[in-house]
Design an enzyme around this catalytic site. Structure first.
Site, PDB file in Angstrom:
ATOM      1  N   ARG A 142      18.697  75.474  62.642  1.00 33.97           N
ATOM      2  CA  ARG A 142      18.063  75.165  61.719  1.00 33.97           C
ATOM      3  C   ARG A 142      17.449  76.781  61.037  1.00 33.97           C
ATOM      4  O   ARG A 142      16.890  77.318  61.782  1.00 33.97           O
ATOM      5  CB  ARG A 142      17.175  73.988  61.725  1.00 33.97           C
ATOM      6  CG  ARG A 142      16.747  74.195  59.495  1.00 33.97           C
ATOM      7  CD  ARG A 142      15.032  73.607  59.489  1.00 33.97           C
ATOM      8  NE  ARG A 142      13.603  73.909  59.882  1.00 33.97           N
ATOM      9  CZ  ARG A 142      13.052  73.429  59.917  1.00 33.97           C
ATOM     10  NH1 ARG A 142      12.875  72.113  60.189  1.00 33.97           N
ATOM     11  NH2 ARG A 142      11.722  74.211  60.727  1.00 33.97           N
ATOM     12  N   HIS A 165       9.918  63.464  55.857  1.00 35.98           N
ATOM     13  CA  HIS A 165       9.455  63.739  55.993  1.00 35.98           C
ATOM     14  C   HIS A 165      10.216  65.238  55.049  1.00 35.98           C
ATOM     15  O   HIS A 165      11.218  65.231  54.506  1.00 35.98           O
ATOM     16  CB  HIS A 165       9.311  64.300  56.832  1.00 35.98           C
ATOM     17  CG  HIS A 165      10.283  65.443  57.862  1.00 35.98           C
ATOM     18  ND1 HIS A 165      10.867  64.542  58.345  1.00 35.98           N
ATOM     19  CD2 HIS A 165      11.328  66.529  58.054  1.00 35.98           C
ATOM     20  CE1 HIS A 165      12.017  65.065  58.558  1.00 35.98           C
ATOM     21  NE2 HIS A 165      11.461  65.942  58.963  1.00 35.98           N
ATOM     22  N   ASP A 201      10.523  69.462  55.025  1.00 35.75           N
ATOM     23  CA  ASP A 201      10.481  70.489  56.262  1.00 35.75           C
ATOM     24  C   ASP A 201       8.298  71.234  56.615  1.00 35.75           C
ATOM     25  O   ASP A 201       8.280  72.040  55.444  1.00 35.75           O
ATOM     26  CB  ASP A 201      11.048  71.607  56.437  1.00 35.75           C
ATOM     27  CG  ASP A 201      12.443  71.054  56.753  1.00 35.75           C
ATOM     28  OD1 ASP A 201      12.326  69.784  57.847  1.00 35.75           O
ATOM     29  OD2 ASP A 201      13.326  71.448  56.653  1.00 35.75           O
ATOM     30  N   HIS A 246      13.319  64.218  53.543  1.00 34.92           N
ATOM     31  CA  HIS A 246      15.303  63.390  54.453  1.00 34.92           C
ATOM     32  C   HIS A 246      14.557  62.766  55.936  1.00 34.92           C
ATOM     33  O   HIS A 246      13.010  62.799  56.633  1.00 34.92           O
ATOM     34  CB  HIS A 246      15.256  65.194  54.945  1.00 34.92           C
ATOM     35  CG  HIS A 246      14.736  65.614  55.613  1.00 34.92           C
ATOM     36  ND1 HIS A 246      14.397  66.582  55.263  1.00 34.92           N
ATOM     37  CD2 HIS A 246      14.718  66.144  56.859  1.00 34.92           C
ATOM     38  CE1 HIS A 246      13.899  67.580  56.058  1.00 34.92           C
ATOM     39  NE2 HIS A 246      14.140  66.819  57.059  1.00 34.92           N
TER      40      HIS A 246
END
Length: 328
Positions: A292, A124, A126, A275
């Site tokens: 994150r 995916h 983000d 990723h």
């Protein structure tokens, strides 16, 4: 840290910054390790520009042994753009650091109703269902298991470049729907998270091929985590074409794999990569905690010059206080 002079390339292909840090490529198409740098230090405009150039070239940068916390991660992130709130659906961010998203195996069972070590185990990009997906993401490891838990990235510009011209010509004119949760949501349908998403869905039609706003590269912009269909094709045609593209982006030739340790940080260009979170930990009694931050992105534009179109959901913008260097 000292001012960076022009980098040089050695016979081994290692890019060396004479004044400070070193940029060491780690895979054929993607990834570089940044050494001899302390993310707690001061950075000059030239150093920010050099790191930004490395990010655009290598798509994901890796840092080791960084003794930083939430405040330092946010400060470093702001060198490259406006830092957004943690996530459109996050309500677990630390109160004093609303920019921090906790990727915490201890929270997922409560949040999704199932035991997990990451949000999704599909490739995916983000939050691609946003009309302006993040420009970049930075992920820092606080607790890493002794074995397993690696993350993979793939270079979507290289994937597109590797396609035959006839397929490129087809893809350049297509749009795809990106929906938060994708075709197979990662949460229990009765969980609070499912109700939250249903109340405020994120759905956008993006170009299948977007043009990078800085490098001009053409980038394959679909992913199995969030892309649900190709607009204008039948379900059978759409599934067949997407399956072909997903097989291409998962080709190991375009990927890099990163082993997390406490103090590791990965910084990736979210416009040009997808990723894959780990799926090898569910049978182990371990804890995995990463944090994150994301940088505000722009609305993608296709090869035809047409921007993405929001079906549901507004732009996701950064916090007040723009950085001096809006470079990423």
């Amino acid at each position: 840290m000292t001012t960076v002079s022009e980098p040089t390339v050695t016979e081994t292909g290692v890019t060396v910054s004479a004044g400070s840090f070193r940029v060491v490529p780690v895979a054929g198409h993607i990834g570089a390790e940044i050494t001899d740098v302390d993310l707690r230090g001061e950075f000059t405009a030239d150093q920010v520009a050099e790191l930004t150039a490395a990010l655009h070239e290598y798509k994901v940068l890796f840092f080791r042994d960084q003794q930083i916390g939430h405040a330092e991660q946010i400060a470093f992130s702001r060198l490259f753009g406006a830092v957004t709130p943690s996530h459109p659906y996050d309500d677990d961010a630390p109160t004093e650091y609303p920019e921090i998203l906790a990727v915490d195996s201890r929270l997922y069972e409560k949040r999704f109703g199932v035991r997990k070590f990451s949000y999704t185990n599909y490739w995916h990009t983000d939050v691609s269902p946003l009309v302006n997906p993040p420009a970049a993401s930075l992920l820092r490891a606080e607790i890493a298991p002794e074995r397993g838990g690696d993350t993979h990235w793939t270079n979507l510009a290289a994937v597109y470049a590797g396609l035959p011209d006839s397929l490129k010509a087809l893809l350049d004119g297509l749009r795809a729907e990106h929906r938060f949760g994708g075709k197979n949501p990662a949460w229990d349908s009765e969980s609070d998270y499912a109700k939250k998403v249903a109340k405020a869905p994120l759905v956008t039609e993006h170009p299948v091929v977007r043009v990078h706003p800085v490098t001009g590269e053409k980038i394959l912009f679909v992913n199995p985590g969030f892309t649900t269909r190709i607009v204008g094709l039948s379900p059978r045609q759409s599934d067949a074409l997407l399956d072909l593209l997903y097989a291409e982006l998962a080709d190991p030739a375009y990927t890099v794999r990163f082993r997390w340790e406490r103090g590791s940080l990965a910084f990736w260009d979210n416009r040009a990569t997808a990723h894959l979170a780990p799926s090898d930990l569910n049978h182990l009694d371990v804890t995995r905690v990463l944090y994150r931050t994301t940088l505000e992105g722009e609305v993608p534009v296709g090869v035809d010059g047409e921007p993405s179109r929001s079906i549901s959901g507004a732009k996701f913008v950064g916090n007040a206080g723009a950085p001096e260097h809006d470079a990423a």
